[in-house]
Scaffold this motif. Sequence first.
Motif, short mmCIF file in Angstrom:
data_model
loop_
_atom_site.label_atom_id
_atom_site.label_comp_id
_atom_site.label_asym_id
_atom_site.label_seq_id
_atom_site.Cartn_x
_atom_site.Cartn_y
_atom_site.Cartn_z
N ALA A 19 0.78 -1.27 -0.14
CA ALA A 19 0.32 -0.23 0.15
C ALA A 19 0.89 1.35 -0.34
N GLY A 20 0.12 2.27 0.33
CA GLY A 20 0.71 3.68 0.25
C GLY A 20 2.05 4.55 -0.98
N ILE A 21 3.35 4.25 -0.69
CA ILE A 21 3.91 5.09 -1.63
C ILE A 21 4.12 4.37 -2.22
N GLN A 22 4.38 2.90 -1.57
CA GLN A 22 5.19 1.86 -2.63
C GLN A 22 4.37 1.27 -4.03
N ALA A 23 3.27 1.15 -3.00
CA ALA A 23 2.24 0.98 -3.84
C ALA A 23 1.71 1.74 -5.59
N ASP A 24 1.95 3.10 -5.17
CA ASP A 24 1.55 4.30 -6.00
C ASP A 24 3.15 3.67 -6.89
N THR A 79 -2.43 12.60 -3.57
CA THR A 79 -2.41 12.36 -2.24
C THR A 79 -2.90 11.25 -1.73
N GLY A 80 -2.23 10.47 -1.56
CA GLY A 80 -3.17 9.32 -0.50
C GLY A 80 -3.14 9.66 0.71
N MET A 81 -2.33 8.59 2.44
CA MET A 81 -2.20 9.05 3.76
C MET A 81 -1.58 10.64 3.56
#
Length: 273
Positions: A19-24, A79-81
Amino acid sequence: MTKIVTALTIAGTDPTGGAGIQADLKTFQEREVYGMSVVTSVVAQNTLGVKAVEHLPIDFIDQQLQAVFTDIEPSAIKTGMISTIEMMELIASYVKKHPDIPYIIDPVMVATSGDALMNEESRRVIRELLVPLATIVTPNVPEAEILVDFKISDLSDLEKAAQTIVKDLGAKAAVVKGGHLAGKAVDVLYVDGNVHYLEADRFETKHTHGTGCTFSAAISAELAKGKSIVEATALAKDFITDAIQYPLNLGLGSGPTNHWGHRLKELPNKKED
Ligand SMILES: Nc1ncnc2c1ncn2[C@@H]1O[C@H](COP(=O)(O)OP(=O)(O)O)[C@@H](O)[C@H]1O
Ligand SMILES: Cc1ncc(COP(=O)(O)OP(=O)(O)O)c(N)n1
């Protein structure tokens, strides 16, 4: 010379990569978009849940944003979290300075594990400050319920929520994801006065960690390439469906999706066990 398409994600981290930055970043790469990232919060989490969160100092987040914007301009901003009000205010200032860059909000509030990633007051500010700046907002059912302040239990509620995010909250478009409802995996897009249904089979799997990040990142990559909102969401729906359809079976809990799933569909003999 071929123009390189770029995209920036501003989000929290997932050390297990789902998830997060890595998934993006994985998603941007798979969509052939050059990915950049600004970290807002470092999260100690895995497929079982969130253990701890450290928010970076706001000045340091600003320095990261300056590093990107003074060097390589992104073709899309996602933007995510973004958990605190000062993070939202900082990001709003950058988005306002670049009104021609598509801005995609994945309003990350709660992880699938049930862990809260944003407090009450921040939820109000994301709705009032950032949503009106968005090209598209991509909430799941619990996040959409918080944004629109009514219960969502079926497709007509998804439709009403997508319309409310555009008509009342001021986003250009909204796609409300139906992953948390029963039946087919149907998401509802509302843009330019029209409702579109994005429909796929639902796969029986526990490996759905990071589905929302991945779907929203795929939309961002396609908008960065200049695709329309309707085209970008349709391509992203295929991408996330493949990522869920060919699970990696990693982790002790709800495992990550398979960001190269789309390649397995293209090469059926290479489908993994
Ligand atoms: N089991 C599943 N099978 C197929 N598609 C799914 C499944 N679960 C979620 N999706 C799809 O994945 C995307 C992310 O949705 P969702 O899981 O609701 O987001 P989030 O991760 O933010 O909670 C949506 O397109 C949704 O329809
Ligand atoms: C750092 C970080 N950002 C977002 C999420 C939530 O991701 P999402 O795609 O909604 O998937 P789930 O974790 O809810 O399955 C996260 N966990 N961490």
